[in-house]
Design a protein around this motif. Sequence first.
Motif, PDB file in Angstrom:
ATOM      1  N   ALA A 277       0.834  -1.202   0.000  1.00 38.83           N
ATOM      2  CA  ALA A 277       0.000   0.000   0.000  1.00 38.83           C
ATOM      3  C   ALA A 277       0.868   1.251   0.000  1.00 38.83           C
ATOM      4  O   ALA A 277       0.578   2.222  -0.712  1.00 38.83           O
ATOM      5  CB  ALA A 277      -0.938  -0.003   1.206  1.00 38.83           C
ATOM      6  N   LYS A 278       1.953   1.242   0.785  1.00 39.22           N
ATOM      7  CA  LYS A 278       2.844   2.414   0.813  1.00 39.22           C
ATOM      8  C   LYS A 278       3.574   2.574  -0.521  1.00 39.22           C
ATOM      9  O   LYS A 278       3.780   3.706  -0.986  1.00 39.22           O
ATOM     10  CB  LYS A 278       3.827   2.292   1.977  1.00 39.22           C
ATOM     11  CG  LYS A 278       3.187   2.589   3.321  1.00 39.22           C
ATOM     12  CD  LYS A 278       4.192   2.694   4.424  1.00 39.22           C
ATOM     13  CE  LYS A 278       4.635   1.352   4.902  1.00 39.22           C
ATOM     14  NZ  LYS A 278       5.530   1.452   6.085  1.00 39.22           N
ATOM     15  N   ALA A 279       3.946   1.470  -1.141  1.00 39.05           N
ATOM     16  CA  ALA A 279       4.586   1.564  -2.455  1.00 39.05           C
ATOM     17  C   ALA A 279       3.619   2.142  -3.480  1.00 39.05           C
ATOM     18  O   ALA A 279       4.009   2.953  -4.336  1.00 39.05           O
ATOM     19  CB  ALA A 279       5.068   0.174  -2.892  1.00 39.05           C
ATOM     20  N   SER A 280       2.347   1.763  -3.377  1.00 41.89           N
ATOM     21  CA  SER A 280       1.334   2.308  -4.276  1.00 41.89           C
ATOM     22  C   SER A 280       1.163   3.810  -4.053  1.00 41.89           C
ATOM     23  O   SER A 280       1.072   4.586  -5.007  1.00 41.89           O
ATOM     24  CB  SER A 280       0.001   1.586  -4.048  1.00 41.89           C
ATOM     25  OG  SER A 280      -1.023   2.125  -4.859  1.00 41.89           O
ATOM     26  N   CYS A 281       1.143   4.229  -2.793  1.00 38.58           N
ATOM     27  CA  CYS A 281       1.045   5.663  -2.475  1.00 38.58           C
ATOM     28  C   CYS A 281       2.221   6.433  -3.050  1.00 38.58           C
ATOM     29  O   CYS A 281       2.061   7.526  -3.616  1.00 38.58           O
ATOM     30  CB  CYS A 281       0.996   5.867  -0.958  1.00 38.58           C
ATOM     31  SG  CYS A 281      -0.565   5.423  -0.187  1.00 38.58           S
ATOM     32  N   ALA A 282       3.406   5.870  -2.902  1.00 36.24           N
ATOM     33  CA  ALA A 282       4.604   6.551  -3.384  1.00 36.24           C
ATOM     34  C   ALA A 282       4.563   6.712  -4.905  1.00 36.24           C
ATOM     35  O   ALA A 282       4.958   7.753  -5.442  1.00 36.24           O
ATOM     36  CB  ALA A 282       5.852   5.783  -2.961  1.00 36.24           C
ATOM     37  N   LYS A 283       4.080   5.696  -5.596  1.00 29.37           N
ATOM     38  CA  LYS A 283       3.973   5.779  -7.057  1.00 29.37           C
ATOM     39  C   LYS A 283       3.039   6.903  -7.491  1.00 29.37           C
ATOM     40  O   LYS A 283       3.256   7.545  -8.521  1.00 29.37           O
ATOM     41  CB  LYS A 283       3.471   4.452  -7.624  1.00 29.37           C
ATOM     42  CG  LYS A 283       4.554   3.403  -7.829  1.00 29.37           C
ATOM     43  CD  LYS A 283       3.979   2.209  -8.569  1.00 29.37           C
ATOM     44  CE  LYS A 283       5.074   1.211  -8.932  1.00 29.37           C
ATOM     45  NZ  LYS A 283       4.528   0.052  -9.693  1.00 29.37           N
TER      46      LYS A 283
ATOM     47  N   PRO B  18      -8.867   5.265  -3.129  1.00 34.73           N
ATOM     48  CA  PRO B  18      -8.327   6.535  -2.618  1.00 34.73           C
ATOM     49  C   PRO B  18      -8.376   6.620  -1.099  1.00 34.73           C
ATOM     50  O   PRO B  18      -7.497   7.234  -0.476  1.00 34.73           O
ATOM     51  CB  PRO B  18      -9.235   7.579  -3.274  1.00 34.73           C
ATOM     52  CG  PRO B  18      -9.702   6.930  -4.536  1.00 34.73           C
ATOM     53  CD  PRO B  18      -9.882   5.481  -4.184  1.00 34.73           C
ATOM     54  N   LEU B  19      -9.376   5.996  -0.481  1.00 39.21           N
ATOM     55  CA  LEU B  19      -9.470   6.020   0.979  1.00 39.21           C
ATOM     56  C   LEU B  19      -8.274   5.330   1.616  1.00 39.21           C
ATOM     57  O   LEU B  19      -7.706   5.822   2.604  1.00 39.21           O
ATOM     58  CB  LEU B  19     -10.770   5.349   1.429  1.00 39.21           C
ATOM     59  CG  LEU B  19     -10.990   5.262   2.946  1.00 39.21           C
ATOM     60  CD1 LEU B  19     -11.060   6.656   3.545  1.00 39.21           C
ATOM     61  CD2 LEU B  19     -12.253   4.465   3.256  1.00 39.21           C
ATOM     62  N   ILE B  20      -7.877   4.199   1.060  1.00 38.14           N
ATOM     63  CA  ILE B  20      -6.696   3.496   1.565  1.00 38.14           C
ATOM     64  C   ILE B  20      -5.455   4.359   1.396  1.00 38.14           C
ATOM     65  O   ILE B  20      -4.633   4.485   2.310  1.00 38.14           O
ATOM     66  CB  ILE B  20      -6.510   2.151   0.833  1.00 38.14           C
ATOM     67  CG1 ILE B  20      -7.694   1.222   1.110  1.00 38.14           C
ATOM     68  CG2 ILE B  20      -5.198   1.499   1.241  1.00 38.14           C
ATOM     69  CD1 ILE B  20      -7.786   0.738   2.529  1.00 38.14           C
ATOM     70  N   HIS B  21      -5.308   4.984   0.232  1.00 39.84           N
ATOM     71  CA  HIS B  21      -4.151   5.842  -0.007  1.00 39.84           C
ATOM     72  C   HIS B  21      -4.107   7.004   0.976  1.00 39.84           C
ATOM     73  O   HIS B  21      -3.048   7.330   1.523  1.00 39.84           O
ATOM     74  CB  HIS B  21      -4.171   6.369  -1.451  1.00 39.84           C
ATOM     75  CG  HIS B  21      -3.828   5.333  -2.470  1.00 39.84           C
ATOM     76  ND1 HIS B  21      -4.526   5.190  -3.644  1.00 39.84           N
ATOM     77  CD2 HIS B  21      -2.862   4.385  -2.494  1.00 39.84           C
ATOM     78  CE1 HIS B  21      -3.989   4.195  -4.358  1.00 39.84           C
ATOM     79  NE2 HIS B  21      -2.981   3.693  -3.674  1.00 39.84           N
TER      80      HIS B  21
END
Length: 204
Positions: free
Chosen positions: A45-51, A74-77
């Motif tokens: 999830a953090k890698a997805s946010c960083a992308k 988007p809520l998870i991000h």
Amino acid sequence: KLCAISWPAALARPSLQRPAMSSMEPPPIPTDEAVQVTHVDAALAKASCAKLGYFDDPWTEQLMRGARAHSRSPLIHRGYYSRVAAFRSSVLRFLEDCPAGGGCQIVNLGAGFDTTYFWLRSSDERWRSDLVMFEVDFPEVLSKKTSAVLRRQALWPMLDVATQEDLVSQDAATGTREVRTKHLRYVATDMRMIPELTAAMDAA
């Protein structure tokens, strides 16, 4: 000066166990395995946010390379952004309060695949040469993280090492390989066992 921060995996996928049949029944207790695998969801999830540009973190993707990511809402991000921003802000405030040159330690409890160390080290403004960070988690989790760091030699200069021998040592009690460098030390132990945690921290 010492700072201890807990970083449990946030917003992990729901348990697949059946819910209690009655409101009078206690909720099921997660197994050790169920708790340990939350680090994968958190890291992906953090890698997805960083992308998507929520925050700077190219290191989680490097450590998790090969793991299968899936799209998140988007809520998870936003949830992970809030947690990472709060965590980093707390760390920076602590470092600012530590007298320069006096030495400081950060103990990251339930660290999983957290990359706060690399985030600090990547900036001369954030980094302190007298900092030692301890990352504490289950041996099963830190064994995987150590293997990932060993495979990513591009990260080694940030750890002040050039060889595997300088990067890792083997814990005599658990047999687990752990990162043990001047500024970053993994502590593989079950935090519920206070005597074991104390002994492991002393050894690190």
